[in-house]
Design a protein around this motif. Structure first.
Motif, PDB file in Angstrom:
ATOM      1  N   PHE A 133       0.844  -1.195   0.000  1.00 43.58           N
ATOM      2  CA  PHE A 133       0.000   0.000   0.000  1.00 43.58           C
ATOM      3  C   PHE A 133       0.877   1.242   0.000  1.00 43.58           C
ATOM      4  N   ASP A 134       0.354   2.309  -0.593  1.00 44.52           N
ATOM      5  CA  ASP A 134       1.103   3.559  -0.670  1.00 44.52           C
ATOM      6  C   ASP A 134       1.260   4.192   0.705  1.00 44.52           C
ATOM      7  N   ASP A 135       2.236   5.058   0.826  1.00 47.23           N
ATOM      8  CA  ASP A 135       2.420   5.830   2.047  1.00 47.23           C
ATOM      9  C   ASP A 135       1.159   6.629   2.357  1.00 47.23           C
ATOM     10  N   ASP A 136       0.855   6.774   3.649  1.00 42.49           N
ATOM     11  CA  ASP A 136      -0.212   7.672   4.118  1.00 42.49           C
ATOM     12  C   ASP A 136      -1.584   7.324   3.541  1.00 42.49           C
ATOM     13  N   SER A 137      -1.843   6.031   3.291  1.00 40.72           N
ATOM     14  CA  SER A 137      -3.069   5.642   2.589  1.00 40.72           C
ATOM     15  C   SER A 137      -4.297   5.517   3.491  1.00 40.72           C
ATOM     16  N   PHE A 138      -4.106   5.397   4.807  1.00 39.42           N
ATOM     17  CA  PHE A 138      -5.227   5.042   5.670  1.00 39.42           C
ATOM     18  C   PHE A 138      -5.336   5.992   6.859  1.00 39.42           C
ATOM     19  N   ASP A 139      -6.568   6.191   7.304  1.00 37.03           N
ATOM     20  CA  ASP A 139      -6.838   6.997   8.501  1.00 37.03           C
ATOM     21  C   ASP A 139      -6.565   6.205   9.773  1.00 37.03           C
ATOM     22  N   VAL A 140      -6.848   4.916   9.733  1.00 35.78           N
ATOM     23  CA  VAL A 140      -6.631   4.020  10.872  1.00 35.78           C
ATOM     24  C   VAL A 140      -5.920   2.773  10.369  1.00 35.78           C
ATOM     25  N   PRO A 169      -0.259  10.973   8.492  1.00 33.47           N
ATOM     26  CA  PRO A 169       0.031  11.797   9.670  1.00 33.47           C
ATOM     27  C   PRO A 169      -1.264  12.307  10.297  1.00 33.47           C
ATOM     28  N   GLY A 170      -1.365  12.181  11.603  1.00 35.52           N
ATOM     29  CA  GLY A 170      -2.594  12.528  12.307  1.00 35.52           C
ATOM     30  C   GLY A 170      -3.576  11.388  12.397  1.00 35.52           C
ATOM     31  N   GLY A 171      -3.281  10.270  11.715  1.00 36.02           N
ATOM     32  CA  GLY A 171      -4.140   9.101  11.776  1.00 36.02           C
ATOM     33  C   GLY A 171      -3.869   8.284  13.025  1.00 36.02           C
ATOM     34  N   THR A 172      -4.530   7.141  13.108  1.00 37.96           N
ATOM     35  CA  THR A 172      -4.508   6.331  14.327  1.00 37.96           C
ATOM     36  C   THR A 172      -3.875   4.970  14.082  1.00 37.96           C
ATOM     37  N   ILE A 173      -3.002   4.562  15.008  1.00 37.77           N
ATOM     38  CA  ILE A 173      -2.484   3.200  15.072  1.00 37.77           C
ATOM     39  C   ILE A 173      -3.164   2.517  16.254  1.00 37.77           C
ATOM     40  N   GLY A 174      -3.827   1.389  16.024  1.00 35.40           N
ATOM     41  CA  GLY A 174      -4.515   0.669  17.093  1.00 35.40           C
ATOM     42  C   GLY A 174      -4.063  -0.785  17.133  1.00 35.40           C
ATOM     43  N   LEU A 175      -3.651  -1.245  18.311  1.00 33.59           N
ATOM     44  CA  LEU A 175      -3.108  -2.596  18.460  1.00 33.59           C
ATOM     45  C   LEU A 175      -3.715  -3.298  19.664  1.00 33.59           C
ATOM     46  N   LEU A 176      -4.035  -4.559  19.499  1.00 31.54           N
ATOM     47  CA  LEU A 176      -4.443  -5.409  20.612  1.00 31.54           C
ATOM     48  C   LEU A 176      -3.569  -6.646  20.558  1.00 31.54           C
ATOM     49  N   SER A 177      -2.780  -6.865  21.626  1.00 26.18           N
ATOM     50  CA  SER A 177      -1.760  -7.925  21.618  1.00 26.18           C
ATOM     51  C   SER A 177      -1.766  -8.662  22.947  1.00 26.18           C
ATOM     52  N   TRP A 178      -1.530  -9.975  22.904  1.00 28.90           N
ATOM     53  CA  TRP A 178      -1.347 -10.748  24.123  1.00 28.90           C
ATOM     54  C   TRP A 178      -0.092 -10.274  24.847  1.00 28.90           C
ATOM     55  N   VAL A 214       3.311   2.334  10.428  1.00 28.76           N
ATOM     56  CA  VAL A 214       3.446   3.797  10.433  1.00 28.76           C
ATOM     57  C   VAL A 214       3.417   4.337   9.014  1.00 28.76           C
ATOM     58  N   ARG A 215       4.134   3.690   8.111  1.00 24.77           N
ATOM     59  CA  ARG A 215       4.202   4.179   6.733  1.00 24.77           C
ATOM     60  C   ARG A 215       2.830   4.241   6.077  1.00 24.77           C
ATOM     61  N   ALA A 216       1.988   3.233   6.335  1.00 24.70           N
ATOM     62  CA  ALA A 216       0.681   3.177   5.679  1.00 24.70           C
ATOM     63  C   ALA A 216      -0.335   4.136   6.292  1.00 24.70           C
ATOM     64  N   CYS A 217      -0.055   4.649   7.494  1.00 26.03           N
ATOM     65  CA  CYS A 217      -0.999   5.514   8.202  1.00 26.03           C
ATOM     66  C   CYS A 217      -0.683   6.981   7.922  1.00 26.03           C
ATOM     67  N   GLY A 268       9.477   1.436  22.138  1.00 25.62           N
ATOM     68  CA  GLY A 268      10.741   1.309  21.437  1.00 25.62           C
ATOM     69  C   GLY A 268      10.558   1.115  19.937  1.00 25.62           C
ATOM     70  N   LEU A 269       9.559   0.333  19.543  1.00 22.95           N
ATOM     71  CA  LEU A 269       9.315   0.083  18.126  1.00 22.95           C
ATOM     72  C   LEU A 269       8.877   1.348  17.391  1.00 22.95           C
ATOM     73  N   PHE A 270       8.013   2.132  18.024  1.00 22.35           N
ATOM     74  CA  PHE A 270       7.413   3.274  17.329  1.00 22.35           C
ATOM     75  C   PHE A 270       8.114   4.593  17.635  1.00 22.35           C
ATOM     76  N   GLY A 271       8.980   4.600  18.661  1.00 22.64           N
ATOM     77  CA  GLY A 271       9.734   5.805  18.960  1.00 22.64           C
ATOM     78  C   GLY A 271       8.828   7.002  19.132  1.00 22.64           C
ATOM     79  N   GLY A 272       9.235   8.137  18.559  1.00 24.74           N
ATOM     80  CA  GLY A 272       8.417   9.339  18.641  1.00 24.74           C
ATOM     81  C   GLY A 272       7.407   9.464  17.524  1.00 24.74           C
ATOM     82  N   ARG A 273       7.253   8.414  16.734  1.00 26.49           N
ATOM     83  CA  ARG A 273       6.363   8.506  15.563  1.00 26.49           C
ATOM     84  C   ARG A 273       4.898   8.315  15.917  1.00 26.49           C
ATOM     85  N   VAL A 274       4.628   7.652  17.054  1.00 26.51           N
ATOM     86  CA  VAL A 274       3.253   7.423  17.501  1.00 26.51           C
ATOM     87  C   VAL A 274       3.153   7.881  18.947  1.00 26.51           C
ATOM     88  N   GLU A 275       2.208   8.755  19.205  1.00 22.20           N
ATOM     89  CA  GLU A 275       1.939   9.209  20.571  1.00 22.20           C
ATOM     90  C   GLU A 275       0.772   8.391  21.113  1.00 22.20           C
TER      91      GLU A 275
END
Length: 276
Positions: free
Chosen positions: A107-114, A140-149, A135-138, A187-194
């Protein structure tokens, strides 16, 4: 063997592992609540462009599409996508199913809101590569959402139980349950995701009458357990593996005879892509 060839072989083994058994049945048996929990935590509504990475059978993709979002469900294993696409509730939704490697998303950079993943991207062997792709697919200003064991929870303990019977992991591969560690995610996302949400909760599992039925279910239907037990069998340790799994089930059961109950901890992490 070149690095590219080794990676292709690894991904082929992963596809085969997840296609073995019957993961869709596992979803229907006790995993269904997780997808909606992730969707509820993300800003998803009509017209939201959503990418679900390592979507499996669409446990998060389908409820997102039911909210009117424009959803792309991607997964390394086509068989899981086919199972999701055949679900009656997936019909007539704005939902596209795309075979894709989480470490090399098409997928292209910045293609998705979530960009989200429910107990999926955590199983990509190279964590940094997968995080970079999220991060690349999201946008800027979009949302990263994760649910992990989590490492400390029941799934983390299951993988620790199976580890002595498993073949050595390939170079560079990290344990999946590290995605359930707050420190590891930062550590994985650094300052790229708040991250504005990092919450631990549990999935209550009451689908099994007896504690050891849980282990039998995993041996029959869960790709990673099937693969590890097969390796144990090749090494003459199948009975030892079965005993270890029985002991694991007995330890983690918090129910009563005839009414087993397990509490499986997960980390819900939601944040904003801050890069401009």
């Amino acid at each position: 063997m070149t690095t590219q060839t080794a990676d292709s072989d690894l991904k082929a083994r992963h596809r085969s592992m997840w296609a073995s058994g019957n993961y869709p049945h596992m979803v229907d048996t006790f995993l269904l609540p997780l997808g909606p929990r992730l969707v509820d935590a993300c800003p998803i509504g009509a017209g939201t462009r959503v990418l679900d990475v390592a979507a499996g059978t669409g446990n998060a993709s389908i409820p997102a599409a039911q909210r009117g979002a424009v959803v792309t469900a991607s997964d390394l294993t086509p068989e899981l996508l086919e199972a999701g696409g055949s679900r009656p509730e997936a019909a007539r939704l704005d939902l596209t199913w795309v075979p894709a490697d989480a470490e090399h998303l098409p997928f292209d950079d910045d293609s998705f809101d979530v960009v989200m993943s429910s107990i999926g991207v955590m199983f990509a062997p190279h964590h940094q590569a997968a995080a970079d792709e999220l991060v690349r697919a999201c946008r800027p200003g979009g949302t990263i959402g994760l649910l992990s064991w989590t490492p400390e929870g029941m799934l983390g303990a299951l993988f620790a139980t199976m580890k002595p019977f498993a073949p050595a992991p390939p170079p560079g591969a990290l344990p999946p349950v590290l995605w359930g560690s707050e420190e590891h995610l930062r550590g994985l996302f650094g300052g790229r995701v708040e991250f504005h949400t990092m919450t631990r909760d549990t999935l209550e599992i009451t689908a099994f009458a007896e504690a050891r039925d849980y282990g039998e279910h995993f041996k029959a239907h869960y790709g990673p357990t099937i693969a590890v037990r097969a390796n144990a069998d090749r090494n003459g340790r199948a009975a030892e593996f079965d005993a270890a799994l029985d002991s694991f089930c007995d330890t983690w059961n918090v129910g009563a005879p005839g009414a087993a109950r397990f509490e499986k901890e997960y980390l819900l992490a939601v944040g904003t892509h801050t890069e401009a």
